[in-house]
Design a protein around this motif. Sequence first.
Motif, short mmCIF file in Angstrom:
data_model
loop_
_atom_site.label_atom_id
_atom_site.label_comp_id
_atom_site.label_asym_id
_atom_site.label_seq_id
_atom_site.Cartn_x
_atom_site.Cartn_y
_atom_site.Cartn_z
N GLN A 8 0.61 -1.02 0.20
CA GLN A 8 0.21 0.15 -0.14
C GLN A 8 0.53 1.84 -0.17
O GLN A 8 0.37 2.02 -0.05
CB GLN A 8 -1.51 -0.12 0.99
CG GLN A 8 -1.98 -1.07 1.24
CD GLN A 8 -2.86 -1.13 2.45
OE1 GLN A 8 -2.54 -1.20 3.59
NE2 GLN A 8 -3.99 -1.95 2.36
N ILE A 11 2.00 1.81 -3.34
CA ILE A 11 0.99 2.26 -4.55
C ILE A 11 1.70 3.70 -4.39
O ILE A 11 0.97 4.60 -5.52
CB ILE A 11 -0.28 1.83 -4.14
CG1 ILE A 11 0.13 0.15 -4.52
CG2 ILE A 11 -0.90 2.71 -4.85
CD1 ILE A 11 -0.84 -0.84 -3.85
N GLU A 15 1.82 6.92 -7.07
CA GLU A 15 0.71 7.20 -7.60
C GLU A 15 1.13 8.70 -7.28
O GLU A 15 1.51 10.27 -8.41
CB GLU A 15 -0.31 7.11 -6.66
CG GLU A 15 -1.36 5.88 -6.58
CD GLU A 15 -2.28 5.48 -6.10
OE1 GLU A 15 -3.06 4.76 -6.64
OE2 GLU A 15 -2.21 6.09 -4.97
N GLN A 49 -1.06 -0.25 -11.75
CA GLN A 49 -1.88 -1.37 -11.24
C GLN A 49 -1.52 -2.54 -11.96
O GLN A 49 -2.78 -3.33 -11.32
CB GLN A 49 -2.24 -1.65 -13.37
CG GLN A 49 -3.05 -0.46 -13.74
CD GLN A 49 -4.24 0.26 -12.47
OE1 GLN A 49 -4.77 0.98 -12.06
NE2 GLN A 49 -5.32 -1.03 -12.74
N LYS A 52 -1.06 -3.02 -7.74
CA LYS A 52 -2.37 -3.39 -6.79
C LYS A 52 -3.15 -4.65 -7.51
O LYS A 52 -3.62 -5.25 -6.67
CB LYS A 52 -4.02 -2.35 -7.68
CG LYS A 52 -3.55 -0.54 -7.09
CD LYS A 52 -4.66 0.13 -7.46
CE LYS A 52 -4.45 1.45 -7.10
NZ LYS A 52 -5.11 2.53 -7.64
N ASP A 56 -3.97 -6.76 -4.70
CA ASP A 56 -5.76 -7.60 -4.29
C ASP A 56 -5.40 -8.73 -4.28
O ASP A 56 -6.02 -10.02 -3.80
CB ASP A 56 -6.46 -7.37 -5.81
CG ASP A 56 -6.77 -5.87 -6.11
OD1 ASP A 56 -6.72 -5.23 -5.40
OD2 ASP A 56 -7.12 -6.14 -6.62
#
Length: 67
Positions: A8, A11, A15, A49, A52, A56
């Motif tokens: 996390q 990410i 970003e 992506q 992520k 997931d």
Amino acid sequence: MTVQQDIQKAIASAEAAQGSYLVFANATQDQNAKQMFQSMADDMQRHIQQIKGRLDYLTQNNPMNKQ
């Protein structure tokens, strides 16, 4: 810190970098630089992506999430 928390954070960092590239692209008048920064932002989107997707997967397969 768990692997999921580390991902996390990765990410969020990716970003932030993507946002910086977009700001740089919009801030310059040099078309070569603008294209370079836009390309870097696009690459970063693909990386985000992928990361992520891994998050997931880990979330769905974490035994602690199953009851």
